[in-house]
Design a protein around this motif. Structure first.
Motif, PDB file in Angstrom:
ATOM      1  N   SER A 125      -0.643  25.004 125.622  1.00 23.34           N
ATOM      2  CA  SER A 125      -0.150  23.894 124.805  1.00 23.34           C
ATOM      3  C   SER A 125      -1.191  22.783 124.831  1.00 23.34           C
ATOM      4  O   SER A 125      -1.958  22.645 125.784  1.00 23.34           O
ATOM      5  CB  SER A 125       1.195  23.400 125.341  1.00 23.34           C
ATOM      6  OG  SER A 125       1.007  22.618 126.502  1.00 23.34           O
ATOM      7  N   ASP A 152       3.515  20.831 122.357  1.00 24.75           N
ATOM      8  CA  ASP A 152       4.234  21.372 123.514  1.00 24.75           C
ATOM      9  C   ASP A 152       4.243  22.890 123.560  1.00 24.75           C
ATOM     10  O   ASP A 152       4.757  23.467 124.517  1.00 24.75           O
ATOM     11  CB  ASP A 152       5.688  20.878 123.496  1.00 24.75           C
ATOM     12  CG  ASP A 152       5.756  19.383 123.777  1.00 24.75           C
ATOM     13  OD1 ASP A 152       4.998  18.916 124.662  1.00 24.75           O
ATOM     14  OD2 ASP A 152       6.539  18.701 123.095  1.00 24.75           O
ATOM     15  N   TRP A 153       3.769  23.521 122.505  1.00 25.80           N
ATOM     16  CA  TRP A 153       3.926  24.967 122.395  1.00 25.80           C
ATOM     17  C   TRP A 153       2.603  25.695 122.542  1.00 25.80           C
ATOM     18  O   TRP A 153       1.555  25.224 122.116  1.00 25.80           O
ATOM     19  CB  TRP A 153       4.566  25.326 121.041  1.00 25.80           C
ATOM     20  CG  TRP A 153       5.925  24.702 120.829  1.00 25.80           C
ATOM     21  CD1 TRP A 153       6.732  24.155 121.773  1.00 25.80           C
ATOM     22  CD2 TRP A 153       6.597  24.554 119.577  1.00 25.80           C
ATOM     23  NE1 TRP A 153       7.883  23.675 121.206  1.00 25.80           N
ATOM     24  CE2 TRP A 153       7.837  23.911 119.852  1.00 25.80           C
ATOM     25  CE3 TRP A 153       6.307  24.905 118.257  1.00 25.80           C
ATOM     26  CZ2 TRP A 153       8.759  23.606 118.842  1.00 25.80           C
ATOM     27  CZ3 TRP A 153       7.224  24.611 117.261  1.00 25.80           C
ATOM     28  CH2 TRP A 153       8.439  23.971 117.554  1.00 25.80           C
ATOM     29  N   HIS A 199      -0.689  19.710 125.245  1.00 27.14           N
ATOM     30  CA  HIS A 199      -0.442  18.823 126.380  1.00 27.14           C
ATOM     31  C   HIS A 199      -0.997  19.404 127.680  1.00 27.14           C
ATOM     32  O   HIS A 199      -1.586  18.691 128.488  1.00 27.14           O
ATOM     33  CB  HIS A 199       1.068  18.541 126.515  1.00 27.14           C
ATOM     34  CG  HIS A 199       1.552  17.580 125.494  1.00 27.14           C
ATOM     35  ND1 HIS A 199       2.875  17.526 125.054  1.00 27.14           N
ATOM     36  CD2 HIS A 199       0.906  16.624 124.764  1.00 27.14           C
ATOM     37  CE1 HIS A 199       2.992  16.599 124.139  1.00 27.14           C
ATOM     38  NE2 HIS A 199       1.824  16.035 123.933  1.00 27.14           N
TER      39      HIS A 199
END
Lengths: 425, 425, 425
Positions: free
Chosen positions: C133, C115-116, C135
């Motif tokens: 990220s 996520d980062w 994602h």
């Protein structure tokens, strides 16, 4: 390095049957065999009666044959020519008939290890005796025995051997082992064969080493005292670290017997070399037992530590007929060689490297650092930076191992790469 | 040594009832009793008002009687002549009638130890009070009391005592204890009786010792400051190690209060002597509490460690009427004597022996080594060889204990045998 | 001290969006903002191309905008102006169309933290790339993209800042932090805001300090090398202790990265300050990572240790977009300030106090000791006596903390009281 262990093991097997003691033909044959493999090894001698500090070299001892013969049956027991451990070392000549009862005080067994023949000597007090397994002793038939010990104690010589490899520096690393035990594999032959293999490693390298190296093979205790009585002054000026090699052929442990201070360069070297190796064991000087006793005695004070795999006295087969080639293996010998070769490499690469930069060098323009920086991406270069961070010209490679917790071989490799890039000198 | 513990215990029982404080007739009687047993002990004095560094010697304090008398019943409580702990030390004279309520701030108990009388003093601030057990206080009948304290605070003297045994060397070992506590056995009398017995041990030995020894008995804190203010320069030049003896009569532990550095010869001595003894306990200088506070204060810096069995403040009976001869025993005192006598023996045999041989000596021709060599046969001679291996003229016997893990008494015995065989000097 | 944490947090929030790197307008804006709060902070510069030891200052880098635009949809991704972590640091200018496949090697994610956005740089090797990220990368639509990086690499300047507070002594304490990371809170802004707050604390105190203090804000690595190349001689003569402040804004731990020796005054200071604080963590020099690498490099050898709360590299949000104000808190910053202020107080009160008495002083006549003595009654004054017992003029306050196990703040307080009573100097 394939084959080094096998070669050392072959030598040890060849030497196994020779009847070594403090003196005599078994020692001579052993030293001739080894010097054939490495001509740098020079055989030397002192006459019997020679005075070394508080000690006197005893007479030369040679044995033709020895046994106990049961008169009634003609059966022979404890036959020297079958296993030279059967005869107490330095037994005086005997040829007489005795009852089994009278023989009692002259029969030595190791009752807690009833299948094995113990190793017994009486170097400095005239005596004689036979060693046999407790089980064999229990089975000796009753009756009278002819006791034959066809031995000779006479004036002559005590032999030892020495080699010197001169390097750029007069600073010397000493290796010492002993050649006075009869048919036992770890507590005798592992030491001399490793020592000679290290000597070959240096003498056949084709380049003059940076440091000098000295190799010594002596009968234990009396031999090292003789050697020290002749060489102490020069050893004091040159030896920066030394190692007594004893019981270095098994695979069970790595043992370090510290010098009296425990803080010498030899101690640092062994501690560093043990990092990452299986089953390291540390013993203070209190637990000394081989020639580190003499090298480290008060007034001698040489920085010589003991190196063993299983320490003498600590493995069950020690000083018995079971100390054979089930204990000493090709792999055991080769691992010991590798360890000592790493220590030599550390001395040769320059023991206290110094960074040639102020601040960190820019590794990336030398291709030694990832060009793109992201977390988790530095693992492979970290060892280079970590070693360099301690290259202050004062910290030894052995201390760098201690500080960084990398293995000695890895630190040596990193410093080699730094040197090739002219980052340390 | 049979009888030494009993003798010390007898002295302590004799001295127990005397009303000691910083000054006064109880101290005088105590010192006279002890100097009768050891004429080397010289009684000295300074006048009250004497200035010792930051401190002033207070007035001399003597008490004839003190008690609380319940007027209605005539019953007396906290009677000084029955137990001198009942009166707060240095209480000013009082003779008046007070209600129980008004008496409150002058009654001291130890509520967490309700059966015992606490020990309380107010040396440097004029005050008065009575100490009694919490249970006794609870039972005091209501009503008015006559408060009688027939005490005197007057100019006079503060006494202390000193003995010096001159040896071959001016280097001195100091023993110090204190004589200012009333009827308590461990935290007072165990120290002086052990000190005087050690003094007898040296003065009655019949030979001049190798080192010099100094023995000091002072009122705690003010006495050691007075003594230091008079003797500091000479102590600095001579004292190589010192010990404050406090609470040395019980059997529960062996406690070492370190000097500020923790590395002085006195510290080494106690650590060595504790090896192999039951329940050794170590306290840093932070935990100082007796006169090691003054001997080790910044600027004084004498190498004086504290020795206790149970450390003051750490045993439940400390500073109460329960510190009696259930705590202090014949065996406790004798074990403390044995320990200190071992330390003295280590100093006397030569603290840093030096081997007289280069290399190991040949022990077998001196009858100190088995003539026949077989594994497992060396245990009895091992201690001789191990001690000798550290006799380099630089390592103290205390450090040899640390290195070899043998008990101090065994090391002293081994070095004695080596000396008799002219192997060390 | 109420409000100090809030103030530092406010500064960090203001500075968070600025696009910092080794050089460029983000650094300039950051330094201007901080020097507005503390005019002692002087902004300095070297030209690009400047040679500092083994390194060369790179070109100045500035970015107007950067993004990936999906041609078919017009959708933009990894937009620099939304989060400056999206662009690899020092990306070269690009404006072209590429397929998603061809873009692959230029897209950086942290797959284990999907996520980062990771933080990636390529300072010394020309390259370009986008960080997003995992994602977000998975969701990128197929097809062609316009790659726009409107950046500039040009000759110019590298900025840094320095402040000096002159004290009575030329001996200096150094604080150093860095200003080269884009929008991350702990691994960037916590350090500079703490440094500037400490600078205010000293410069606004109204009295000249006893020691001198130096404050340095540089781009990491290249900046400290530049600074050292200009100042090494004078730093060597004056710096007695220094601290690199990095990741000092969270509440999770207190971390000490040792100097190479681990025994410098800076190391002693941090060990002392950590006593009694929650979750202290110790790292050897092997674990260095910020500018303590350069201050402690061989040949530089300044006594500069690293101070962190959670150490860089050891907290999960490190070098990602999650290093924000969930990690850095008002309390975290304020606790770090308190710790450093205690260290400064220790230096200012006199690092090695010396008792002014021989023997212990009489505390009771100064109102510093209970007038009546009963067991258990000394707890409050014990710290005074314990600190005084180590005030020998040689032992630092930090060592007194180590010896006595009291907290640094308590020791500083006790020594202050002793000083007010003229018992130490």
């Amino acid at each position: 390095m394939a084959g080094i262990g096998a070669e050392m093991l072959g030598w040890a097997r060849d030497l196994f049957p020779l009847p070594r003691s403090l003196t005599g033909r078994g020692v001579e044959a052993t030293l001739l065999y080894l010097s054939d493999r490495c001509p740098e090894l020079e055989i030397k001698s002192v006459p019997t009666g020679y005075q070394a500090f508080d000690w006197t070299v005893p007479n030369e001892w040679n044995v033709r044959e020895a046994y106990l013969e049961h008169l009634a049956s003609g059966q022979r027991f404890a036959v020297f020519s079958e296993n030279n451990l059967h005869l107490v070392g330095y037994s005086t000549p005997v040829d007489r008939v005795m009852s089994l009862d009278d023989l009692g005080p002259h029969l030595f067994t190791q009752p807690d290890q009833p299948d094995w023949i113990p190793y017994v000597t009486s170097y400095y007090s005239p005596n004689w005796g036979f060693c046999l397994s407790e089980h064999e002793k229990q089975r000796l038939p009753h009756g009278d025995y002819r006791v034959l010990i066809d031995s000779e104690l006479s004036t002559g010589q005590m032999l030892y051997a020495e080699a010197h490899i001169a390097g750029d520096s007069a600073d010397e690393v000493l290796f010492s082992s002993y050649i006075c035990h009869p048919s036992m594999a770890n507590n005798e032959l592992s030491g001399p064969v490793l020592l000679v293999k290290l000597l070959q490693h240096l003498s056949q390298a084709g380049t003059k080493p940076k440091l000098s190296y000295r190799f010594v093979l002596v009968p234990e205790t009396i031999g090292s005292l003789v050697y020290l009585s002749k060489s102490l002054d020069s050893l004091r000026q040159s030896v920066v670290a030394g190692f007594v090699l004893s019981c270095v052929g098994d695979e069970r442990a790595f043992s370090h017997i510290e010098t009296r201070s425990g803080t010498s360069l030899a101690d640092d070297a062994l501690r560093a070399a043990f990092k990452g190796r299986a089953n390291p064991r540390y013993y203070s000087f209190k637990h000394r037992g081989s020639d580190e006793r003499q090298y480290g005695a008060p007034g001698i004070d040489l920085p010589v530590a003991g190196f063993c795999r299983s320490k003498y006295g600590e493995f069950p087969e020690y000083h018995t007929s079971a100390d054979n080639f089930d204990v000493v293996t090709e792999r055991g010998l080769e691992e010991s060689f590798d360890l000592m070769a790493e220590i030599i490499a550390a001395f040769e690469i320059g023991l206290r490297p110094r960074s040639q930069c102020l601040g960190e060098p820019q590794m990336s323009r030398r291709g030694l650092y990832p060009k793109t920086s992201q977390k988790g991406g530095y693992r492979d270069v970290r060892i280079l930076m970590d070693c360099l961070a301690y290259c202050d010209g004062k910290t030894s490679l052995f201390e760098i191992v201690e500080q960084t917790d990398y293995a000695l071989g890895d630190v040596v490799g990193a410093v080699k790469l730094l040197k090739e890039n002219e980052l340390v000198a």
